[in-house]
Design an enzyme around this catalytic site. Structure first.
Site, PDB file in Angstrom:
ATOM      1  CG  HIS A 122      -1.980  -1.024   1.206  1.00 35.40           C
ATOM      2  ND1 HIS A 122      -2.833  -1.215   0.138  1.00 35.40           N
ATOM      3  CD2 HIS A 122      -2.308  -1.966   2.137  1.00 35.40           C
ATOM      4  CE1 HIS A 122      -3.646  -2.232   0.418  1.00 35.40           C
ATOM      5  NE2 HIS A 122      -3.349  -2.701   1.609  1.00 35.40           N
ATOM      6  CG  HIS A 161      -7.207  -4.855   2.092  1.00 37.43           C
ATOM      7  ND1 HIS A 161      -6.832  -5.815   3.020  1.00 37.43           N
ATOM      8  CD2 HIS A 161      -8.338  -4.284   2.568  1.00 37.43           C
ATOM      9  CE1 HIS A 161      -7.701  -5.810   4.012  1.00 37.43           C
ATOM     10  NE2 HIS A 161      -8.622  -4.895   3.771  1.00 37.43           N
ATOM     11  CG  ASP A 243      -5.632  -9.670   3.651  1.00 38.61           C
ATOM     12  OD1 ASP A 243      -5.294 -10.206   2.572  1.00 38.61           O
ATOM     13  OD2 ASP A 243      -5.340  -8.494   3.931  1.00 38.61           O
TER      14      ASP A 243
END
Length: 308
Positions: A122, A161, A243
């Protein structure tokens, strides 16, 4: 030769506030799960600033260094914190990615897994976010391209994500192919199919909440793998987030541990076909401790099978 495992105790020194999902216990559980495996265990070095400057401007590196607190926590954004041990941890995490590339391309290891934190996918060019300080997977790709002189590197990201940082850092890099699957809608909100990179070098594969393993396998088999095969990378970098597991508290995909094993095995098979099996994998997300440990072990065991 054995699969290399790169890590460092400094990565346990990156402490986050009580209740934060990206906590020390994550890496402790991963290392405990990997402890019985027959791996080539390597101490991760500190990254050099010259390495980091491949992806981040000097001003950003300086800002991260200046943000380090003498005690307590420094808050870089609503989710991203630094403690007194965070800078060394971030430099070790980035250094692990660089050293893993050196080992795999130098013939010291057939493939490698970096058990590191803070994670990296990220972190954008000049913005820390999403628990991430430096863009570890993008750094691995740029190091392979610029230091080792490769022509084509692929980054595959299956974290739940979207890897907005990797996309940002490699957006204008025609020698890098970025393929990501991620839940959508979900934070950080990027990763739409029309985000294709400055050179058509980004492939985003959004997955609806509730997507299970069968649907995931079809998407990767039918869309990601043909694109990867046509690109013919000389090295594959994996952003290994776990995740998307059905037990993870931060998202809503329904993968099982066996799905991560399948995906890793398929990537390893393609790496064997396309780039002499050369893979560097870096740990990203995964916030249910037991699911994280089990899925990481399954991932590394597939790397080990491919290394034989």
């Amino acid at each position: 030769m054995k699969t290399a495992l790169l890590t460092h105790a400094d990565c346990l020194g990156h402490v986050t506030p009580t209740g934060h999902p990206e906590r020390v216990a994550r890496l402790e559980h991963v290392l405990h799960a990997l402890e019985p495996l027959d791996l080539n265990r390597v101490t991760a070095p500190l990254a050099a600033d010259d390495d980091l400057r491949r992806i981040h401007p000097e001003s950003y590196i300086r800002d991260i260094r200046d943000a380090l607190p003498a005690e307590g926590f420094a808050r870089l954004d609503p989710d991203t914190f630094m403690s007194p041990g965070s800078l060394d941890a971030a430099y070790r995490a980035a250094g692990a990615a660089v050293r893993a590339v050196d080992m795999v391309l130098g013939g010291e290891a057939p493939n490698a897994f970096c058990a590191i934190r803070p994670p990296g996918h990220h972190a954008e060019t000049d913005t820390a976010m999403g628990f991430c300080l430096f863009g570890n997977p993008a750094l691995a790709a740029k190091h392979a391209l610029e230091h080792h002189g490769l022509d084509r590197v692929a980054v595959l990201d299956f974290d739940v994500h979207h890897g907005n940082g990797t996309q940002d850092l490699l957006w204008d890099e025609p020698r890098a192919l970025v393929i990501t699957s991620q839940q959508m809608p979900l934070w950080p909100g990027t990763g739409r199919p029309d985000e294709t990179g400055a050179h058509g070098n980004v492939l985003n594969l959004p997955l609806a909440p509730g997507t299970g393993g069968a649907e995931m396998r079809a998407v990767w088999r039918d869309r990601a793998f043909p694109r990867l095969r046509s690109f013919r990378p000389e090295l594959i970098v994996i952003s290994a987030g776990f995740d998307a597991h059905r037990d993870d508290p931060l998202a809503n995909l329904n993968w099982e541990t066996e799905d991560f094993a399948w995906l890793t095995a398929e990537i390893c098979a393609l790496a064997g076909e396309l780039c002499q099996g050369r893979i560097v994998s870096t740990l990203e997300g995964g916030y249910d401790l037991n699911a994280l440990a089990a899925a990481t072990r399954a991932h590394v065991e597939e790397l080990m099978k491919a290394a034989r």
